[in-house]
Each structure stands twice: as structure tokens, then as C-alpha cells.
Design a protein around this motif. Structure first.
Motif, PDB file in Angstrom:
ATOM      1  N   MET A 361       0.915  -1.089  -0.053  1.00 21.69           N
ATOM      2  CA  MET A 361       0.049   0.077  -0.086  1.00 21.69           C
ATOM      3  C   MET A 361       0.913   1.322   0.014  1.00 21.69           C
ATOM      4  SD  MET A 361      -3.042  -0.648   0.028  1.00 21.69           S
ATOM      5  CE  MET A 361      -4.325  -2.009  -0.050  1.00 21.69           C
ATOM      6  N   GLN A 362       1.977   1.059  -0.817  1.00 18.50           N
ATOM      7  CA  GLN A 362       2.873   2.186  -0.622  1.00 18.50           C
ATOM      8  C   GLN A 362       2.508   3.459  -1.826  1.00 18.50           C
ATOM      9  OE1 GLN A 362       6.615   0.044  -0.912  1.00 18.50           O
ATOM     10  NE2 GLN A 362       7.013   0.335   1.214  1.00 18.50           N
ATOM     11  N   PHE A 363       2.971   4.632  -1.472  1.00 19.54           N
ATOM     12  CA  PHE A 363       3.085   5.432  -2.580  1.00 19.54           C
ATOM     13  C   PHE A 363       4.537   5.549  -3.140  1.00 19.54           C
ATOM     14  CE2 PHE A 363       2.759   9.724  -4.353  1.00 19.54           C
ATOM     15  CZ  PHE A 363       1.306   9.650  -5.116  1.00 19.54           C
ATOM     16  N   ILE A 364       4.485   5.662  -4.419  1.00 19.54           N
ATOM     17  CA  ILE A 364       5.812   5.730  -4.901  1.00 19.54           C
ATOM     18  C   ILE A 364       5.990   7.297  -5.320  1.00 19.54           C
ATOM     19  CG2 ILE A 364       7.757   5.065  -6.766  1.00 19.54           C
ATOM     20  CD1 ILE A 364       6.080   2.268  -6.556  1.00 19.54           C
ATOM     21  N   GLU A 365       7.189   7.945  -4.906  1.00 24.47           N
ATOM     22  CA  GLU A 365       7.108   9.465  -5.435  1.00 24.47           C
ATOM     23  C   GLU A 365       8.496   9.735  -5.840  1.00 24.47           C
ATOM     24  OE1 GLU A 365       6.004  13.611  -3.323  1.00 24.47           O
ATOM     25  OE2 GLU A 365       5.836  11.745  -2.280  1.00 24.47           O
ATOM     26  N   GLN A 366       8.732  10.406  -6.994  1.00 22.16           N
ATOM     27  CA  GLN A 366       9.946  10.921  -7.605  1.00 22.16           C
ATOM     28  C   GLN A 366      10.140  12.313  -6.847  1.00 22.16           C
ATOM     29  OE1 GLN A 366      12.035   9.013  -9.818  1.00 22.16           O
ATOM     30  NE2 GLN A 366      13.671  10.815  -8.899  1.00 22.16           N
ATOM     31  N   THR A 367      11.506  12.304  -6.190  1.00 21.69           N
ATOM     32  CA  THR A 367      11.857  13.490  -5.596  1.00 21.69           C
ATOM     33  C   THR A 367      13.180  14.146  -6.065  1.00 21.69           C
ATOM     34  OG1 THR A 367      13.107  12.515  -3.618  1.00 21.69           O
ATOM     35  CG2 THR A 367      10.635  12.843  -3.635  1.00 21.69           C
ATOM     36  N   GLU A 368      13.622  15.123  -5.586  1.00 20.97           N
ATOM     37  CA  GLU A 368      15.034  15.738  -6.070  1.00 20.97           C
ATOM     38  C   GLU A 368      16.223  14.456  -5.697  1.00 20.97           C
ATOM     39  OE1 GLU A 368      15.571  19.655  -4.916  1.00 20.97           O
ATOM     40  OE2 GLU A 368      13.981  20.481  -6.323  1.00 20.97           O
ATOM     41  N   GLU A 369      15.774  13.844  -4.549  1.00 26.15           N
ATOM     42  CA  GLU A 369      16.653  12.843  -3.723  1.00 26.15           C
ATOM     43  C   GLU A 369      16.709  11.548  -4.531  1.00 26.15           C
ATOM     44  OE1 GLU A 369      14.786  14.959  -1.749  1.00 26.15           O
ATOM     45  OE2 GLU A 369      16.426  16.517  -1.530  1.00 26.15           O
ATOM     46  N   GLY A 370      15.591  11.323  -5.271  1.00 23.25           N
ATOM     47  CA  GLY A 370      15.356  10.157  -5.985  1.00 23.25           C
ATOM     48  C   GLY A 370      14.204   9.417  -5.510  1.00 23.25           C
ATOM     49  N   VAL A 371      13.857   8.378  -5.780  1.00 26.07           N
ATOM     50  CA  VAL A 371      12.374   7.631  -5.635  1.00 26.07           C
ATOM     51  C   VAL A 371      12.263   7.359  -4.124  1.00 26.07           C
ATOM     52  CG1 VAL A 371      11.108   5.738  -6.181  1.00 26.07           C
ATOM     53  CG2 VAL A 371      12.598   6.760  -7.955  1.00 26.07           C
ATOM     54  N   ILE A 372      11.201   7.763  -3.766  1.00 29.54           N
ATOM     55  CA  ILE A 372      10.933   7.412  -2.163  1.00 29.54           C
ATOM     56  C   ILE A 372       9.514   6.564  -2.200  1.00 29.54           C
ATOM     57  CG2 ILE A 372      11.915   9.191  -1.276  1.00 29.54           C
ATOM     58  CD1 ILE A 372       9.508  10.698  -0.685  1.00 29.54           C
ATOM     59  N   ARG A 373       9.563   5.767  -1.157  1.00 31.50           N
ATOM     60  CA  ARG A 373       8.305   5.040  -1.019  1.00 31.50           C
ATOM     61  C   ARG A 373       7.922   4.884   0.394  1.00 31.50           C
ATOM     62  NH1 ARG A 373      11.650   1.995  -4.551  1.00 31.50           N
ATOM     63  NH2 ARG A 373      10.260   1.224  -6.406  1.00 31.50           N
ATOM     64  N   TYR A 374       6.758   5.172   0.625  1.00 31.88           N
ATOM     65  CA  TYR A 374       6.037   5.094   1.910  1.00 31.88           C
ATOM     66  C   TYR A 374       4.481   4.986   1.909  1.00 31.88           C
ATOM     67  CZ  TYR A 374       4.517   9.698  -0.010  1.00 31.88           C
ATOM     68  OH  TYR A 374       4.016  10.831  -0.737  1.00 31.88           O
ATOM     69  N   ILE A 375       3.907   4.436   3.222  1.00 33.79           N
ATOM     70  CA  ILE A 375       2.525   4.393   3.232  1.00 33.79           C
ATOM     71  C   ILE A 375       2.021   5.764   3.699  1.00 33.79           C
ATOM     72  CG2 ILE A 375       0.697   3.355   4.729  1.00 33.79           C
ATOM     73  CD1 ILE A 375       2.522   0.842   4.816  1.00 33.79           C
ATOM     74  N   PRO A 376       0.904   6.083   2.829  1.00 36.42           N
ATOM     75  CA  PRO A 376       0.557   7.563   3.186  1.00 36.42           C
ATOM     76  C   PRO A 376      -0.132   7.677   4.523  1.00 36.42           C
ATOM     77  CG  PRO A 376       0.052   6.941   0.879  1.00 36.42           C
ATOM     78  CD  PRO A 376       0.481   5.660   1.529  1.00 36.42           C
ATOM     79  N   TYR A 377      -0.265   8.962   4.940  1.00 36.45           N
ATOM     80  CA  TYR A 377      -0.740   9.256   6.111  1.00 36.45           C
ATOM     81  C   TYR A 377      -2.001  10.103   6.038  1.00 36.45           C
ATOM     82  CZ  TYR A 377      -0.550  11.277  11.084  1.00 36.45           C
ATOM     83  OH  TYR A 377      -0.688  11.580  12.466  1.00 36.45           O
ATOM     84  N   VAL A 378      -3.182   9.772   6.615  1.00 41.76           N
ATOM     85  CA  VAL A 378      -4.481  10.044   6.392  1.00 41.76           C
ATOM     86  C   VAL A 378      -4.628  11.297   7.526  1.00 41.76           C
ATOM     87  CG1 VAL A 378      -6.843  10.048   6.699  1.00 41.76           C
ATOM     88  CG2 VAL A 378      -5.584   7.966   5.519  1.00 41.76           C
ATOM     89  N   VAL A 379      -4.244  12.438   6.976  1.00 41.90           N
ATOM     90  CA  VAL A 379      -4.299  13.895   8.027  1.00 41.90           C
ATOM     91  C   VAL A 379      -5.684  14.084   8.226  1.00 41.90           C
ATOM     92  CG1 VAL A 379      -2.131  14.482   7.081  1.00 41.90           C
ATOM     93  CG2 VAL A 379      -4.072  15.247   5.611  1.00 41.90           C
ATOM     94  N   ALA A 380      -6.718  13.781   7.398  1.00 42.83           N
ATOM     95  CA  ALA A 380      -8.230  14.226   7.729  1.00 42.83           C
ATOM     96  C   ALA A 380      -9.133  13.351   7.075  1.00 42.83           C
ATOM     97  CB  ALA A 380      -8.233  15.569   7.316  1.00 42.83           C
ATOM     98  N   GLU A 381     -10.217  13.151   7.790  1.00 42.23           N
ATOM     99  CA  GLU A 381     -11.174  12.243   7.219  1.00 42.23           C
ATOM    100  C   GLU A 381     -12.679  12.989   7.442  1.00 42.23           C
ATOM    101  OE1 GLU A 381     -12.916   7.669   7.778  1.00 42.23           O
ATOM    102  OE2 GLU A 381     -12.742   9.109   9.345  1.00 42.23           O
ATOM    103  N   PRO A 382     -13.104  13.881   6.799  1.00 41.11           N
ATOM    104  CA  PRO A 382     -14.432  14.473   6.992  1.00 41.11           C
ATOM    105  C   PRO A 382     -15.364  13.592   6.434  1.00 41.11           C
ATOM    106  CG  PRO A 382     -12.849  16.062   5.653  1.00 41.11           C
ATOM    107  CD  PRO A 382     -12.339  14.538   5.878  1.00 41.11           C
ATOM    108  N   SER A 383     -16.497  13.315   7.243  1.00 46.27           N
ATOM    109  CA  SER A 383     -17.304  12.311   7.014  1.00 46.27           C
ATOM    110  C   SER A 383     -18.796  12.819   7.886  1.00 46.27           C
ATOM    111  CB  SER A 383     -17.008  10.896   7.910  1.00 46.27           C
ATOM    112  OG  SER A 383     -17.854   9.966   7.666  1.00 46.27           O
ATOM    113  N   VAL A 384     -19.864  12.532   6.835  1.00 45.37           N
ATOM    114  CA  VAL A 384     -21.124  13.340   7.412  1.00 45.37           C
ATOM    115  C   VAL A 384     -22.122  12.392   6.659  1.00 45.37           C
ATOM    116  CG1 VAL A 384     -21.001  15.097   5.425  1.00 45.37           C
ATOM    117  CG2 VAL A 384     -22.370  15.484   7.423  1.00 45.37           C
ATOM    118  N   GLY A 385     -23.097  12.199   7.458  1.00 49.39           N
ATOM    119  CA  GLY A 385     -24.314  11.714   7.057  1.00 49.39           C
ATOM    120  C   GLY A 385     -25.214  12.463   6.265  1.00 49.39           C
ATOM    121  N   LEU A 386     -25.756  11.987   5.142  1.00 47.23           N
ATOM    122  CA  LEU A 386     -26.581  13.084   4.034  1.00 47.23           C
ATOM    123  C   LEU A 386     -27.888  13.247   4.932  1.00 47.23           C
ATOM    124  CD1 LEU A 386     -27.191  14.573   1.547  1.00 47.23           C
ATOM    125  CD2 LEU A 386     -27.749  12.365   0.355  1.00 47.23           C
ATOM    126  N   GLY A 387     -28.659  12.300   5.605  1.00 44.80           N
ATOM    127  CA  GLY A 387     -29.754  12.488   6.270  1.00 44.80           C
ATOM    128  C   GLY A 387     -29.794  13.312   7.463  1.00 44.80           C
TER     129      GLY A 387
END
Length: 519
Positions: A361-387
Motif C-alpha cells: 500500500m505504498q505510494f511511490i514518489e519521485q523527488t530531487e533526492e530520488g525515488v521514495i516509497r511510503y505508506i501515506p498518512y491520513v491527515v483528515a477524514e471529514p465524514s457526514v451523513g446526508l440524512g
């Protein structure tokens, strides 16, 4: 502690709103010709229009009009392993307690403690809750009888997939959308070109076998949930380039600090920037999304800001996956209650699914230092019921007025979520006027308005019908229209009427809708 008067006022309000919703075609208990089924609601012609417009407004503002959020729609029934990995099979439980007195009714223990003792109970264990009711000598609210020992009850609805019903065919109706996002995370990153940070949004029906559904649309067993998970690089989880957009925005908060010190007011007002500087929020992106959500409820739905507050969960309330959680609460006539939740879920869910599925479940990202891999961090989960939003819109908009000695019921809701943009009335019963009214009605539809045509009853009764369901503008066509090509627009809230040329009608309606002011 809630008093008997509080309970009485809550019951009177709910009875009034339910009767109003039945009368106007907003919502009905399902299967009502057979006595109904608790916790399940049908939406009528007016309710389904308001509900769909709320959902469309949310999707437009949080997904379509943003470059950093994409959509996803998972199945209602998914692989059972999803719920094993998420912990739902073992921990998605509520505490249940039975009356041992005359009524023999079952009660959800945490709700009993909240209602009788006014104590926040989220994530208090069953043993802690049991100690509280014994110490406070809480009895059955129905008959006053003694209460038995509590037991746990799993909230998931189960079913079977395929013709053979055995343990191998057991599946579950989804109790939330979040796990469909997490289990489908690889599908999104492998099929799109998303860049960190980004979000995945999901709307759809979820099912929770509530012990005691109650309070009309507030606590039900089937409802539509709208939410998104916002992912970031764990090393950059506080890099929020959009923060300045909301730094000066003022919010009402009740943080852990206020709750620890028994703050006497409902909330204190503070800017988002100041709250972040004081580290009241633990994550900058979470602060951003909470502020954006408050602003959306105020500006897009017309909810008064003073009736909204952000309440931080106490440490004892936090879910096992959350670093920090805030509820956006609305002050209903029956008290402050959660309208939307927003958790910082860290890397918990993706890590769980990686472990259980053996898929990276890693995200692969190209940076100036090279390729990095990490499991993303969920900073926020806004969740609301429509009813729950619909209930809030009704509670906020329902108004009783006396006009010229007669009671007027009007639903003062934001035009953006009204069931119709405009209704067209021919004033006199004349085929020429009918023809002109139909022509204007069809032109409004062609121009993108959700229009309604009504030629039944007196003009006063037609106005009152559309006041009740929240139609913001009514347009009348009369004999003068045939001569001067002008129509009359009536404003729902003020009842003011202005006469304008037909050629300016669409422009005027758009202007009034765009510049609508909440009360």
C-alpha cells in the motif's frame, strides 16, 4: 444533566418536524402501511430533491471543483477480509442493556448514560459504562425498573453470497465507506496520476444495525454517508500550502482544554490561525479541512455560524485508529449533537490492509533526492451523513410566522438546496395565460433551472404550499404579462414582489440566488 423539560421540548420538536416532513413529502417511515420499520426511512418527492441537491453541492464543492480530490465508488458488499483487517468484525460493537422491570425494553447503554447523565461516552468501554450507571443508580427511563448486566452487540448486517448458506458464504453490508477507499487505494494510484497530498471521496449508502434508532433522521439503520480520506507524505503531514486561505477565518471551538476545565459557555471563538499557533489542532491539514467544512455549511447551506461548533474528542473518546478527532456539532433543539466527524487516522488503515492482503500500500514518489516509497498518512477524514444534513437544514429553516393575523409556515433554506429553484403560477384561468406561463416554465427549464408549474388553487394557497417546501421564488403571469411582457417575482423569505421584463427573468433569478443572505 438533561431535565424532564429538555426531554419534553425535544419530543415536541421531533413530533412537529416529523409531522411537517410527512405533510410536505420530505420523509416517511418505511413500510408505514404495515406499521413501519424502525430506523429506516423513505424520502418523498420533496425530500429526495433536497437530499440530491445537498449531495450534488457537496460533491461539486469538495470533488469536482478541486484539483486534489478524486472520486471512488465501492460495492455495498465487499470481501469479508476487508472488515477483518479494519477491525469491524471484532470491535464494531455497541453496549446493550435490558430492563428487568415491567417493560423489558432494550437500551443502548452509552446513549442511556449520555441522556440521563449528560456524559460524553464515545469509546468508553462497557465495563466503565456499567460502573457509571451503577454508581449513579440509573434505572430504566421507560418504567423505572432495574437494569441488567450489559452485553456487546455487533452493528454489522450480515448476509450470504451465493445459493449455499454456510460460514464460507457469509458477507456483510458495508457499515462505512472509508474501508472501500482504503482497500481500493491501489486501484486509484495505479490508474491515475494523483500527486501528494490528495484525497479520495466516496458517497453511498451504509448500514448499521443500531440498537435503538431514534430522533427521526438523526440515528438510523440505513443512511447515505459522504466522506473523503485526505492523504499526505508522513514526513510532510503539516505542509499545508492552502492554510493561509482560512487562517483568519473564525470558528467556534470546544477543545479538550475547555472540557477539562468545565468551560461554562457552549464554545469560544478563535481564528483558525491562532488555534494552530497554540497547537489546539494537532495537524495543520486537519485544521484546514475543519475550517473549510464549517465555511461550507455556513455559505453553501445557509447554516448560522453561531449554531455550529467544533468539539475535540477527549483522549478517552478517541478511536483506536485516531491520533485526534473533532466533531462538527450543530445546536439542535434537543442539544449539541454531531453533524460531521473529522478524524486524523494516521497510517493505521493502509498498514492493516497491507498486512492482511500482503499487497503493498505504498505510494511511490519521485523527488530531487530520488525515488521514495511510503505508506501515506491520513491527515483528515471529514465524514457526514446526508440524512443528518437534511435534518439540520429542516431544523435550521423551519419557521412559523404570523402574517396579517394568520400563521405562515415557511422553510427558509438556502436556494442552492431547495427542491425547486422557482415555481411558475398562471394567475387567471385563461388559456392564453396558461400558454404564456407554460412557455416561461419551459424556457426556465431549458436555461438550467429546476422549475415547477402550479395552476391549482388560489394564488395565496399556491404561495403557502411553496413556502412550506422551501421554493425560494415564485413567478406569476397575468393579463398584464400578455401586454407588457413582464412577470412578478415573489421572494419566499420576505414575501416582497417585484415586476421585471421576461427577458431579464433568468438573470434576476440567478442574481438573487447567488446573493442570498442567511438570516
Amino acid at each position: 444533566m438533561k431535565t424532564g423539560q429538555d426531554d419534553k421540548e425535544m419530543q415536541l420538536f421531533l413530533e412537529k418536524i416529523m409531522a411537517f416532513s410527512n405533510k410536505t413529502g420530505i420523509a416517511f417511515i418505511t413500510g408505514n402501511i404495515y406499521g413501519g420499520l424502525a430506523g429506516f426511512w423513505d424520502y418523498g418527492p420533496v425530500g429526495v430533491e433536497i437530499k440530491n441537491r445537498i449531495k450534488d453541492a457537496w460533491w461539486t464543492d469538495f470533488v469536482r471543483n478541486r484539483d486534489d480530490i478524486v472520486g471512488y465508488e465501492g460495492a455495498i458488499i465487499t470481501h469479508p477480509k476487508v472488515w477483518e483487517a479494519s477491525g469491524h468484525l471484532t470491535s464494531f460493537n455497541d453496549p446493550l442493556i435490558f430492563c428487568q422491570g415491567k417493560c423489558k425494553k432494550k437500551h443502548r447503554l452509552d446513549h442511556l448514560v449520555e441522556d440521563q447523565l449528560n456524559i460524553h461516552t464515545e469509546n468508553l468501554g462497557i465495563d466503565e459504562l456499567s460502573k457509571i450507571i451503577k454508581k449513579k443508580e440509573v434505572n430504566c427511563p421507560e418504567c423505572g425498573g432495574n437494569l441488567g448486566e450489559p452485553v456487546t452487540f455487533n452493528l454489522m448486517f450480515n448476509t450470504h453470497v451465493g445459493p449455499v448458506q454456510d460460514s464460507s458464504s457469509v458477507a456483510y453490508l458495508r457499515p462505512e465507506n472509508a474501508q472501500l477507499i482504503f482497500s481500493g487505494f491501489k486501484n486509484v494510484i495505479d490508474s491515475t496520476r494523483v500527486k501528494m497530498p490528495f484525497g479520495i471521496a466516496h458517497t453511498g449508502v451504509v448500514f448499521r444495525n443500531e440498537i435503538s434508532p431514534r430522533n427521526f433522521l438523526f440515528r438510523v439503520r440505513e443512511y447515505e454517508l459522504m466522506e473523503f480520506e485526505y492523504f499526505a507524505n508522513p514526513e510532510k503531514k503539516n505542509d499545508c500550502p492552502d492554510f493561509d486561505e482560512i487562517a483568519e477565518y473564525e470558528i467556534n471551538i470546544l477543545s479538550q482544554i475547555e472540557q477539562d476545565h468545565n468551560f461554562e459557555e457552549d464554545y469560544r471563538k478563535i481564528s483558525v490561525g491562532e488555534a494552530w499557533e497554540k497547537r489546539i489542532f494537532k495537524n495543520k491539514w486537519q485544521a484546514y479541512w475543519l475550517a473549510i467544512s464549517v465555511r461550507w455549511f455556513v455559505e453553501a447551506l445557509g447554516i448560522r455560524a453561531e449554531k455550529l461548533r467544533l468539539r475535540q474528542h477527549m483522549e478517552t473518546e478517541l478511536s483506536h485508529y485516531a491520533l485526534d478527532t473533532w466533531d462538527l456539532e450543530y445546536k439542535y433543539p434537543f442539544g449539541w449533537k454531531e453533524l460531521m466527524g473529522c478524524a486524523n487516522r494516521t497510517q493505521f488503515d493502509l498498514t492493516q490492509h497491507q498486512e492482511f492482503s500482503k499487497s503493498k500500500m505504498q505510494f511511490i514518489e519521485q523527488t530531487e533526492e530520488g525515488v521514495i516509497r511510503y505508506i501515506p498518512y491520513v491527515v483528515a477524514e471529514p465524514s457526514v451523513g446526508l440524512g443528518r444534513i437534511l435534518l439540520t437544514v429542516i431544523a435550521e429553516g423551519y419557521t412559523e410566522e404570523v402574517v396579517k393575523g394568520r400563521k405562515r409556515i415557511v422553510l427558509k433554506i438556502h436556494p442552492r438546496v431547495a427542491p425547486y429553484d422557482v415555481s411558475v403560477f398562471p394567475l387567471q384561468k385563461d388559456e392564453k395565460i396558461f400558454g404564456k406561463a407554460r412557455e416561461i416554465f419551459e424556457n426556465l427549464r431549458t436555461d438550467g433551472f429546476i422549475a415547477h408549474y402550479d395552476d391549482s388553487g388560489s394564488i395565496g394557497k399556491r404561495y403557502r404550499r411553496h413556502d412550506e417546501i422551501g421554493t425560494p421564488f415564485c413567478v406569476t403571469i397575468d393579463y398584464e404579462t400578455l401586454e407588457d411582457e413582464q412577470v412578478t417575482i415573489r421572494n419566499r423569505d420576505t414575501m416582497e414582489q417585484v415586476r421585471i421584463p421576461i427577458n431579464n427573468l433568468c438573470e434576476e433569478l440567478r442574481y438573487q440566488k447567488r446573493n442570498y443572505k442567511t438570516r
